[in-house]
Design a protein around this motif. Sequence first.
Motif, mmCIF file in Angstrom:
data_model
loop_
_atom_site.group_PDB
_atom_site.id
_atom_site.type_symbol
_atom_site.label_atom_id
_atom_site.label_comp_id
_atom_site.label_asym_id
_atom_site.label_seq_id
_atom_site.Cartn_x
_atom_site.Cartn_y
_atom_site.Cartn_z
ATOM 1 N N VAL A 119 -23.621 13.000 36.430
ATOM 2 C CA VAL A 119 -24.282 11.954 37.087
ATOM 3 C C VAL A 119 -23.731 11.170 37.908
ATOM 4 N N SER A 121 -24.917 11.237 41.958
ATOM 5 C CA SER A 121 -25.448 9.914 42.327
ATOM 6 C C SER A 121 -24.817 8.672 42.552
ATOM 7 N N ASN A 141 -23.551 6.084 33.959
ATOM 8 C CA ASN A 141 -24.706 6.415 33.007
ATOM 9 C C ASN A 141 -24.375 5.951 31.526
ATOM 10 N N GLU A 145 -34.971 9.441 34.527
ATOM 11 C CA GLU A 145 -35.001 9.467 35.989
ATOM 12 C C GLU A 145 -36.196 8.912 36.601
ATOM 13 N N VAL A 158 -34.283 5.137 37.007
ATOM 14 C CA VAL A 158 -33.567 5.560 38.158
ATOM 15 C C VAL A 158 -34.245 5.644 39.576
ATOM 16 N N ARG A 159 -35.044 6.495 39.513
ATOM 17 C CA ARG A 159 -35.710 6.465 40.783
ATOM 18 C C ARG A 159 -36.458 5.373 41.504
ATOM 19 N N SER A 187 -32.642 15.251 42.116
ATOM 20 C CA SER A 187 -32.069 14.022 41.151
ATOM 21 C C SER A 187 -32.754 14.152 39.678
ATOM 22 N N SER A 188 -34.117 14.690 39.699
ATOM 23 C CA SER A 188 -34.458 15.039 38.326
ATOM 24 C C SER A 188 -33.612 16.018 37.687
ATOM 25 N N TRP A 202 -30.605 14.661 36.381
ATOM 26 C CA TRP A 202 -30.650 13.906 34.976
ATOM 27 C C TRP A 202 -31.054 14.730 33.968
#
Lengths: 290, 467
Positions: free
Chosen positions: A26, A30, A34, A77, A81-82, A187-188, A191
Motif C-alpha cells: 500500500v 499510494s 495503512n 478503498e 481512501v478514495r 487503487s482498488s 487495496w
Amino acid sequence: MTAQALVIGIITGAAYGLVALGLVLVYKSSGVLNFAQGEFGTVAVYALWLGTTHGIPYVLAVLIALGVAAVFGFVTERVVVRPLADAPRVTVLVATAGVALLAVGLELWIGQAQIRPIAPALRRQDRLRILNVYISDQRLLIILTVVVVALVLRWVFTRTFLGLAVLAASEEPTGTRLMGVRVERLSSAVWVLAALLGGVAGVLTGPLSGFGPGFLTSSALVAGFTAAVIGGFTSLPGAFLGGVVVGVIQSLATSASWLADVPGPQTAALFVLLVVILLARPQGILGRAS
Amino acid sequence: MRRPLLVLFALLFVLAACGQKAGVRDTQQVGASDGIGSSSETTAPAVDGEATVPTTAALPGGTVAPSPTGGGSSSGGTSAGGSSAGGAAPTTSTAAPVAGDRTGISDQVIKLGFHAPVTGAAPVPQESFRRAVMIYWNWINANGGVFGRKVEVTFKDDQFNPSSAVQACRALVEQDKVFILLGSAGADQITACAKYANSVGVPYLSPGVNESDLSSLPGYFAISETYRQQSPMLGQLAKKLSKAGKVAIVIEDTPTFQDSHASIVAAFRSQGLSIVYDKPISKDASQAEILTTSSALRGSGADVVYFLGPPVTFIPLAQQGQGQAYTPAYIGPGLSNGLNLVAQAGCPGIGNSRFLSPFPEMDAIDRLDPNYTKQYRAQTGQEPDDLGIAIWGVSKTIHQMLLAAGPNLTRQSFEKTLVSGKAFASNVYPALRYTAANHFGAASAHLLQADCGHQRFITAATFASSL
C-alpha cells in the motif's frame, strides 16, 4: 542459544513479514501507512472461524475468508481512501486507524472478547527439528507463502505493466491518467491485493495460538511496521527480511541472560535496533535512498 | 527524514489505539462481586473462633426462598455460610442520621461500583458477564433488598489497563457516587484502583492478588487468598506433580508480582524442588518471545511450570509448548486461568494444568450453593457458567458484609465491621476474617484441574488449605 534464536526468529518473523508485505504494498503504491492492515487479517480469520463452525469444508472456508478480506479492502478503498485521495497522507493514516477500530468493534460484536481456537490448515507439529526447535507444517507454509508472495510481487512491480502503472500512479497520478491508465481501478486493485495479503496472514497465523478481536493488529502490526522500516519501506523482499530480523531480535532478547533484569527487553531491543537503522540507514536494509 | 518520523508517529499512534479497543465502556447497572468459603473439603466452616456473620438468619440462602420481608428467612440453610437470600428487615431505613460518609447510600438504594477487564487481555465474554453480574442482587432486591434498600451495581470496563482502570474508578466515585469499589481481576488494575480509592477514602475490595502496594492501604480488603498466600499450597502441589523435582517459574513482567515471585521461590525451595527456569514474560508477549520461552522451558527439563499471568499469554504459551512436544503440568494461583473459557481455547496444550481459584467450578457449585444455577436459569433462561459463579460469590460475600455492618451504614462503619473479627463465609468463596492489622483474611482456595476431554476445568478440591 543464538543459533536457536535465529531459527525461532525466522519461523516467527515470517508472520511479521506477511503483515509487512501488505503495508509495503500500500505504501509503495499510494504513500499511505495503512493501520487497517492487521484487521484485514483478523476479519478473515473470523470469517474462517464462522465458516468452519458452521460446517463449511476448511478449504472452502479459507477461500470465503479471503473473499471477505478482499471485499473489506475494496470497501475501505471506495468508502474511506478514495474520498480522501487529495487529503494529506496523515489524514488517510488516521482514517485507516478508524477502519481498524471499527473492525475491532465488529469482531467484538461477532465473537465477543474471547480467545478462539481454530484448526490449522496443516496439523503436523513436528515436521522438522532444527537446533532442538520443532517446526510445524503450518509454520513452513507461512515461510513458503511469504517468500513466494514477496518474490511474485517484486516481479509484478518490476516486470509487468500493471506494476509499473501502479508505481507511476503513485508518483504522478495525472500523468498516468493522460497515458490512458484508470488510476482509480489501480487503487482498488492495490487495496484488494493488500487485503488479500492481510487475509492470508490472518488465516495462516490465527491457528498458531488462537485469536480474538484485533489479534493481528495487537500481535503483529507494530512488528510489521518495524519490519517494513528495517527492510526498507519500499522493498517487498525487504519486508520479509525485516520480519525475520524482528523475530530474531525478539527471540535473542528473550533468551539473553544479561538482559534478564531489563523490563521488557524485547521491546527495548527492538526500539534500539529501529533507532540505529533510522540513523545509519534511513532507507532500510534493502530500500533505496530517494 | 520525514518518512522515519512519520513511521515513528504512526507506531506511537497504534500503540495508543491498541489500548482503546473494545468495549463495554458504558456505564451499566449490573451486579456485584465475590464470595467466600473456607477450609478443606466440601462445606465451608467459618474461620475458627467467633460465629460467622448472618448466614441462615439474614442471608439468602440455602434451599429456601428468601424472605420478602428480609429479616430472616432462614429456613433451611444447610451448611454454614450457606446460602440464604433475602435481606434483613427493612426496619431501619428510617433510622436516625449517623455520623460518617454515606455517599452511595440512601433510604432506598445502596450503590456499588465494579470494574473488570471485560476487554483487553482477558478472554471474558461480555454477554456472559453482563448476564451474570446482576443475578444475585436481583434475587436479593426482589426479596426485600438489604435492610430495605435495593442494591445497584454500576459497572465499568477497565480494559485490562491500569490507567483505564483508574479512569473507570474515578468515574465510579466522582460521577456515579458509589458507596464502595469492587475489583474483579488483573493485579495491576486492582492495585491502581485500590490506590486511587484509598486516596479518596472509598473502601475497595477485590479477590486476592499481590500484597505489596496493597498491604499499606487501610481501605483495601482481599476477599480471597493473595498470590503469596497461595504459594505454600502450590509448592506442595508441585512436589506431588514433579517426578524429576525440576520446576520452572514464568511470571508476567510487572513489579506488582515481586512478592508473588519471592513467595513461590521460597515455597519451591522449602519443598526441596530445583528451580531450573525463572524468567518473566511480557504482558503482551510476541510470538517470538512465547516460542523462545516454551523452547527454553523444554530445554530446562522442568516438568512443572508455575505460571502467573493473563490467559492471553498462558494459552499461546501452552499451545506453543505442545507444538514443541512439551506438555508440563502448569500450576498457578489466580482467578482467570482456571475458567472454562481457557480450557476451550487452550486445550489440549493446557491438559496438565491445575490452578487454585477463589470459586469452585460448575461440577461443584450445586453442592455448595444450589441457588446459583436455579437463579441463573430462572433469570436469564440460559445455562449458567463459571464466570457467573465468580460474580455470584463476590456478590454474596459483599451482601454478608453489608448485613453485618447494619442498617446505619457508612463507609467508616463498613470498614469497622470488616476488621471487627467477624467471619464471612459464603460457601462459594473461602471464609474470611480480617483484623485491623490484616486485610488479607482468607485461608483456603479451591483447586481446579483441566479436563480437556470435555474442554473444561473440574474442581479437584474445595476450600483446601493444604494439598
